[in-house]
Design an enzyme around this catalytic site. Structure first.
Site, PDB file in Angstrom:
ATOM      1  N   SER A 138       6.139  -1.705 -10.499  1.00 27.51           N
ATOM      2  CA  SER A 138       5.552  -2.205 -11.737  1.00 27.51           C
ATOM      3  C   SER A 138       5.463  -1.065 -12.742  1.00 27.51           C
ATOM      4  O   SER A 138       5.384   0.110 -12.345  1.00 27.51           O
ATOM      5  CB  SER A 138       4.143  -2.745 -11.456  1.00 27.51           C
ATOM      6  OG  SER A 138       3.415  -2.942 -12.648  1.00 27.51           O
ATOM      7  N   TYR A 151      -4.079  -1.077  -8.402  1.00 30.34           N
ATOM      8  CA  TYR A 151      -2.781  -1.738  -8.223  1.00 30.34           C
ATOM      9  C   TYR A 151      -1.673  -0.793  -8.672  1.00 30.34           C
ATOM     10  O   TYR A 151      -0.651  -0.629  -7.995  1.00 30.34           O
ATOM     11  CB  TYR A 151      -2.759  -3.027  -9.038  1.00 30.34           C
ATOM     12  CG  TYR A 151      -1.446  -3.765  -9.056  1.00 30.34           C
ATOM     13  CD1 TYR A 151      -1.038  -4.536  -7.975  1.00 30.34           C
ATOM     14  CD2 TYR A 151      -0.623  -3.722 -10.182  1.00 30.34           C
ATOM     15  CE1 TYR A 151       0.159  -5.230  -8.004  1.00 30.34           C
ATOM     16  CE2 TYR A 151       0.575  -4.411 -10.216  1.00 30.34           C
ATOM     17  CZ  TYR A 151       0.970  -5.169  -9.132  1.00 30.34           C
ATOM     18  OH  TYR A 151       2.151  -5.848  -9.161  1.00 30.34           O
ATOM     19  N   LYS A 155       1.577   0.904  -6.715  1.00 27.08           N
ATOM     20  CA  LYS A 155       2.943   0.746  -7.204  1.00 27.08           C
ATOM     21  C   LYS A 155       3.597   2.099  -7.456  1.00 27.08           C
ATOM     22  O   LYS A 155       4.824   2.248  -7.318  1.00 27.08           O
ATOM     23  CB  LYS A 155       2.952  -0.115  -8.470  1.00 27.08           C
ATOM     24  CG  LYS A 155       2.582  -1.577  -8.206  1.00 27.08           C
ATOM     25  CD  LYS A 155       3.546  -2.232  -7.204  1.00 27.08           C
ATOM     26  CE  LYS A 155       3.288  -3.702  -7.025  1.00 27.08           C
ATOM     27  NZ  LYS A 155       4.266  -4.375  -6.147  1.00 27.08           N
TER      28      LYS A 155
END
Length: 247
Positions: A138, A151, A155
């Site tokens: 991401s 998150y 990633k």
């Protein structure tokens, strides 16, 4: 792409399903995974049925599930040639200073350890000479993304895992990643719902991504056209990381 057998995790809908669709169109046999058995059954039927697509339900961080997927694929289609690690979770929002540590552990377990587990199982399932792995990272792993910070940490770890695997598995297996910005899926709804026009205004290409944007890049990275590419992360972002916030 005859005799190509792909596993796409987290693929009952959204980006994963679009990748599976592209693979089937390109002649692959595909196994899609996810937690919802009914949704997977529907996805497999929509992809063309058991001759070309099967679904195996389970949790991505469950070793028994990963092993069952490999055994099923070997029995149905033969050795694995392609793995796309699309599974990922983000159950919490907010600053790192107050994130629940148990939630952080769960995110890391699924997004990073789970990805490595899929790689290990796929190697057991025949992934070898001429094989390809693509990890779905991401833009939050490329630059800070307040609100979804942990998150993003996972990633970023996935990008480095991609690089390490690319070195270790060469020259037989190529390993790359893609890093999308906001793509219009159920998973990302909270990032644009009710304000899509405002969010899209930060993108030089003046729109958010759609699952097919990611699927095309993944298909390229798994194809002979990218035979001399490994260890790379392709940013798919409509130009937003050049000019504005990634959210």
């Amino acid at each position: 792409m005859a005799d190509q057998v792909a596993i796409v995790t987290g693929a009952s809908r959204g980006i994963g399903f679009a990748i599976a669709q592209r693979f089937v169109a390109d002649g692959y046999k595909v196994c899609v995974t996810g937690r919802d058995a009914e949704a997977l059954d529907t996805a497999a039927k929509d992809l063309g049925g058991p001759d070309v697509a099967i679904g195996v339900a389970g949790k991505g961080d469950d070793p028994d599930h990963r092993a069952a997927v490999i055994d099923t694929v070997l029995g149905q289609f033969g050795p694995v040639t392609t793995l796309v690690n699309n599974i990922g979770i983000n159950p919490v929002y907010g600053p790192l200073g107050t994130i629940d540590l148990n939630a952080a552990r769960k995110i890391f377990e699924v997004n990073v350890i789970g990805t490595l587990g899929w790689v290990q199982e796929s190697l057991r399932g025949g992934l070898g000479e001429g094989g390809a792995i693509v990890n779905i990272s991401s833009v939050s792993g490329v630059r800070p993304s307040p609100g979804i910070a942990f998150y993003g940490v996972t990633k970023a770890a996935l990008i480095h895992l991609t690089e390490e695997l690319a070195v270790e598995l060469a020259p037989k297996v190529r390993v790359n990643a893609v890093a999308p910005a906001v793509v219009k899926t159920r998973f990302a709804t909270a990032l644009y719902d009710g304000r899509e026009e405002k969010v899209a205004a930060a993108y030089p290409l003046a729109r958010l991504g759609v699952p097919e944007d990611v699927a095309g890049a993944v298909a390229f990275l798994c194809s002979p056209d990218s035979a001399w590419i490994t260890g790379q992360t392709v940013v798919i972002d409509g130009g937003v990381t050049l000019t504005g916030s990634v959210q």
